[in-house]
Write a protein that holds these residues in place. Structure first.
Motif, PDB file in Angstrom:
ATOM      1  N   ALA A 134      27.079  58.915  36.914  1.00 52.58           N
ATOM      2  CA  ALA A 134      28.338  59.504  36.454  1.00 52.58           C
ATOM      3  C   ALA A 134      28.772  58.887  35.132  1.00 52.58           C
ATOM      4  CB  ALA A 134      29.415  59.325  37.516  1.00 52.58           C
ATOM      5  N   GLN A 135      28.658  57.567  35.016  1.00 53.06           N
ATOM      6  CA  GLN A 135      29.039  56.903  33.769  1.00 53.06           C
ATOM      7  C   GLN A 135      28.102  57.302  32.631  1.00 53.06           C
ATOM      8  OE1 GLN A 135      31.933  54.940  33.366  1.00 53.06           O
ATOM      9  NE2 GLN A 135      31.386  55.368  31.227  1.00 53.06           N
ATOM     10  N   LYS A 136      26.823  57.496  32.932  1.00 49.67           N
ATOM     11  CA  LYS A 136      25.877  57.957  31.907  1.00 49.67           C
ATOM     12  C   LYS A 136      26.273  59.335  31.389  1.00 49.67           C
ATOM     13  CE  LYS A 136      21.770  55.462  33.546  1.00 49.67           C
ATOM     14  NZ  LYS A 136      20.427  55.614  34.184  1.00 49.67           N
ATOM     15  N   ALA A 137      26.712  60.212  32.293  1.00 48.47           N
ATOM     16  CA  ALA A 137      27.151  61.548  31.883  1.00 48.47           C
ATOM     17  C   ALA A 137      28.378  61.462  30.975  1.00 48.47           C
ATOM     18  CB  ALA A 137      27.451  62.399  33.114  1.00 48.47           C
ATOM     19  N   ILE A 138      29.294  60.568  31.309  1.00 47.62           N
ATOM     20  CA  ILE A 138      30.498  60.361  30.491  1.00 47.62           C
ATOM     21  C   ILE A 138      30.116  59.855  29.101  1.00 47.62           C
ATOM     22  CG2 ILE A 138      32.573  58.942  30.254  1.00 47.62           C
ATOM     23  CD1 ILE A 138      32.606  58.940  33.414  1.00 47.62           C
ATOM     24  N   ASP A 139      29.253  58.827  29.082  1.00 44.34           N
ATOM     25  CA  ASP A 139      28.855  58.220  27.809  1.00 44.34           C
ATOM     26  C   ASP A 139      28.077  59.204  26.927  1.00 44.34           C
ATOM     27  OD1 ASP A 139      30.036  55.883  28.691  1.00 44.34           O
ATOM     28  OD2 ASP A 139      28.147  54.969  29.343  1.00 44.34           O
ATOM     29  N   MET A 140      27.328  60.095  27.562  1.00 44.44           N
ATOM     30  CA  MET A 140      26.496  61.051  26.827  1.00 44.44           C
ATOM     31  C   MET A 140      27.306  61.869  25.836  1.00 44.44           C
ATOM     32  SD  MET A 140      24.111  64.099  28.435  1.00 44.44           S
ATOM     33  CE  MET A 140      23.507  63.032  29.749  1.00 44.44           C
ATOM     34  N   ILE A 141      28.550  62.213  26.218  1.00 39.62           N
ATOM     35  CA  ILE A 141      29.373  63.067  25.359  1.00 39.62           C
ATOM     36  C   ILE A 141      30.715  62.410  25.016  1.00 39.62           C
ATOM     37  CG2 ILE A 141      28.309  65.225  26.133  1.00 39.62           C
ATOM     38  CD1 ILE A 141      30.732  65.639  27.977  1.00 39.62           C
ATOM     39  N   ASP A 142      30.796  61.103  25.249  1.00 41.22           N
ATOM     40  CA  ASP A 142      32.041  60.379  24.984  1.00 41.22           C
ATOM     41  C   ASP A 142      33.212  61.135  25.607  1.00 41.22           C
ATOM     42  OD1 ASP A 142      33.759  58.442  23.997  1.00 41.22           O
ATOM     43  OD2 ASP A 142      33.931  59.366  22.016  1.00 41.22           O
ATOM     44  N   ALA A 143      33.088  61.447  26.893  1.00 42.82           N
ATOM     45  CA  ALA A 143      34.041  62.314  27.587  1.00 42.82           C
ATOM     46  C   ALA A 143      35.373  61.621  27.847  1.00 42.82           C
ATOM     47  CB  ALA A 143      33.442  62.787  28.904  1.00 42.82           C
ATOM     48  N   ASN A 144      36.424  62.411  27.866  1.00 42.61           N
ATOM     49  CA  ASN A 144      37.759  61.934  28.209  1.00 42.61           C
ATOM     50  C   ASN A 144      38.011  61.964  29.706  1.00 42.61           C
ATOM     51  OD1 ASN A 144      37.946  63.879  25.612  1.00 42.61           O
ATOM     52  ND2 ASN A 144      39.129  62.014  25.256  1.00 42.61           N
ATOM     53  N   LEU A 145      37.268  62.831  30.419  1.00 45.80           N
ATOM     54  CA  LEU A 145      37.414  63.018  31.858  1.00 45.80           C
ATOM     55  C   LEU A 145      36.051  63.305  32.454  1.00 45.80           C
ATOM     56  CD1 LEU A 145      39.983  65.502  30.863  1.00 45.80           C
ATOM     57  CD2 LEU A 145      40.735  64.115  32.759  1.00 45.80           C
ATOM     58  N   LEU A 146      35.994  63.267  33.776  1.00 45.09           N
ATOM     59  CA  LEU A 146      34.771  63.628  34.492  1.00 45.09           C
ATOM     60  C   LEU A 146      35.101  64.612  35.604  1.00 45.09           C
ATOM     61  CD1 LEU A 146      31.726  63.177  35.237  1.00 45.09           C
ATOM     62  CD2 LEU A 146      32.536  61.385  36.809  1.00 45.09           C
ATOM     63  N   GLU A 147      34.393  65.731  35.615  1.00 44.23           N
ATOM     64  CA  GLU A 147      34.446  66.640  36.753  1.00 44.23           C
ATOM     65  C   GLU A 147      33.279  66.319  37.675  1.00 44.23           C
ATOM     66  OE1 GLU A 147      36.577  70.765  35.294  1.00 44.23           O
ATOM     67  OE2 GLU A 147      34.394  70.717  35.387  1.00 44.23           O
ATOM     68  N   VAL A 148      33.573  66.092  38.937  1.00 42.51           N
ATOM     69  CA  VAL A 148      32.533  65.925  39.960  1.00 42.51           C
ATOM     70  C   VAL A 148      32.575  67.183  40.809  1.00 42.51           C
ATOM     71  CG1 VAL A 148      31.738  64.583  41.936  1.00 42.51           C
ATOM     72  CG2 VAL A 148      32.772  63.418  39.979  1.00 42.51           C
ATOM     73  N   HIS A 149      31.504  67.977  40.746  1.00 41.21           N
ATOM     74  CA  HIS A 149      31.543  69.241  41.476  1.00 41.21           C
ATOM     75  C   HIS A 149      30.924  69.116  42.865  1.00 41.21           C
ATOM     76  CE1 HIS A 149      27.611  69.658  39.257  1.00 41.21           C
ATOM     77  NE2 HIS A 149      27.225  70.185  40.410  1.00 41.21           N
ATOM     78  N   ILE A 150      31.559  69.807  43.805  1.00 38.95           N
ATOM     79  CA  ILE A 150      31.066  69.888  45.177  1.00 38.95           C
ATOM     80  C   ILE A 150      30.713  71.355  45.428  1.00 38.95           C
ATOM     81  CG2 ILE A 150      32.205  67.832  46.067  1.00 38.95           C
ATOM     82  CD1 ILE A 150      34.503  69.487  47.039  1.00 38.95           C
ATOM     83  N   ASN A 151      29.485  71.600  45.874  1.00 36.49           N
ATOM     84  CA  ASN A 151      28.951  72.967  45.871  1.00 36.49           C
ATOM     85  C   ASN A 151      27.973  73.200  47.013  1.00 36.49           C
ATOM     86  OD1 ASN A 151      26.969  71.228  44.816  1.00 36.49           O
ATOM     87  ND2 ASN A 151      26.100  72.812  43.518  1.00 36.49           N
ATOM     88  N   ALA A 152      28.378  72.789  48.209  1.00 37.63           N
ATOM     89  CA  ALA A 152      27.458  72.874  49.354  1.00 37.63           C
ATOM     90  C   ALA A 152      26.941  74.291  49.578  1.00 37.63           C
ATOM     91  CB  ALA A 152      28.150  72.349  50.614  1.00 37.63           C
ATOM     92  N   ALA A 153      27.807  75.292  49.511  1.00 37.76           N
ATOM     93  CA  ALA A 153      27.374  76.668  49.764  1.00 37.76           C
ATOM     94  C   ALA A 153      26.351  77.120  48.729  1.00 37.76           C
ATOM     95  CB  ALA A 153      28.579  77.608  49.776  1.00 37.76           C
ATOM     96  N   GLN A 154      26.585  76.759  47.472  1.00 40.82           N
ATOM     97  CA  GLN A 154      25.622  77.106  46.428  1.00 40.82           C
ATOM     98  C   GLN A 154      24.264  76.451  46.693  1.00 40.82           C
ATOM     99  OE1 GLN A 154      26.505  75.635  42.500  1.00 40.82           O
ATOM    100  NE2 GLN A 154      24.839  76.781  41.542  1.00 40.82           N
TER     101      GLN A 154
END
Length: 346
Positions: A134-154
């Protein structure tokens, strides 16, 4: 040969556009706004500022997560970043899981920050990932926030999807560890009060209920299957409106966001009256971008911002916080839903 995850990203965009409908089925047609014939307000008093996961933004809607992870979707991300910059909207990128596995694809997400260096941007990762990822994803784009998606049905319908859904431990670690605020969001199947309570209990402060009625990932993933056996699940889930009603008892504890089938400023206004602090738009913006191009999409969003101020003026509300369920009337089916779910409208 294109990697299966990159190919899936392209398929998702193609199928989302293929199944797009101007008239969504997110429940907004079941809600009417009462007229205020004496608004007693000047439009100049309207303040559209809101909070995106606790970060103050100029506008109460944003470009929801859609894309990135292939050459084609990287170009779409660049277009969306230019649109966001021009309209001063926050935006979220699509799931970055593919770029964590294949660093060569990071540029398809990094382009968003390069184009919009001062914008509010949300990273995006699935709940099956660790806090380190998760932190790598944030650092990748210097993000201000993080969305964590939950998608069991998908995932269940997806031919190559996950089948293990022990996510609460991961989400708790992510919330406690990463450097930015976290929003936990569904991907179009809605959330019940019980799900939100579980998330609140592990420290989640912002939830996007992301209801049924917009982009339908059961239809998309089922179309990708050779056997297409899950067609009967295309109506699985609860609508965006029902999900917002489910959140009523928790709105004093959580930041509530909504997306899923929000097509117009009127849908946005109803969402705010139902308790959303911010709404995300994906399908409508993608449809406009693909059919009309960047400039027309920028104009559409600019028009929305003006029209949203008009609608608040019409209601005599100087901000979205002044809208509430007292401004609304529900049809019989929605009242019946509330009765069965023991939801009291505040």
């Amino acid at each position: 040969m294109k990697d299966i995850q990159s190919h899936r990203k392209d398929e998702h965009v193609s199928l989302a556009e293929h199944f797009y409908q101007d008239q969504a089925k997110a429940g907004f047609q079941q809600v009417r706004i009462l007229p205020n014939s004496l608004p007693e307000i000047d439009k100049a008093q309207i303040n559209l500022k809101s909070q995106f996961g606790g970060i103050v933004t100029d506008c109460p809607f944003y470009i929801e997560a859609m894309t990135g992870g292939s050459s084609y979707t990287g170009k779409l991300n660049a277009s969306l970043a230019r649109i966001a910059k021009a309209t001063h909207l926050a935006m979220a990128v699509g799931s970055q899981s593919v770029a964590l596995k294949q660093p060569a694809l990071q540029s398809t997400f990094e382009t968003v920050r390069k184009i919009n260096p001062d914008g509010v941007i949300a990273a995006n990762i699935g709940a099956n990932h660790s806090a380190v990822d998760a932190q790598k994803a944030i650092d990748m784009i210097d993000a201000n926030l993080l969305e964590v998606h939950i998608n069991a049905a998908q995932e269940i319908v997806m031919p190559e999807g996950d089948r293990q859904f022990n996510w609460l431990t991961n989400i708790k670690e992510i919330v406690q560890s990463v450097s930015v605020p976290v929003i936990v969001k569904e991907v179009g199947f809605g959330m019940t009060k019980q799900t939100m309570q579980k998330l609140a209990a592990i420290g989640v402060q912002s939830i996007n209920v992301a209801g049924h009625g917009g982009t339908n990932f059961v239809k998309i993933e089922n179309e990708r299957r050779h056997d297409k056996v899950y067609g009967y699940l295309q109506d699985y889930g609860i609508t965006t409106v029902e999900s917002l009603l489910e959140s009523q008892a928790l709105q004093n504890k959580l930041h509530i966001l909504a997306c899923g089938g929000i097509r117009t400023p009127l849908d946005m206004t109803k969402s705010f009256a139902l308790g959303a602090e911010m709404v995300g738009i994906a399908g409508k913006i993608l449809h406009s971008l693909l059919r009309e191009g960047e400039e027309q999409t920028i104009q559409m969003i600019t028009d929305w911002q003006e029209q949203l101020a008009d609608l608040l003026t019409l209601q005599g509300a100087s901000s979205i916080k002044q809208l509430n369920c007292q401004n609304l009337v529900f049809d019989a089916a929605l009242r019946d839903y509330c009765g069965q779910r023991k939801i009291e409208i505040n």
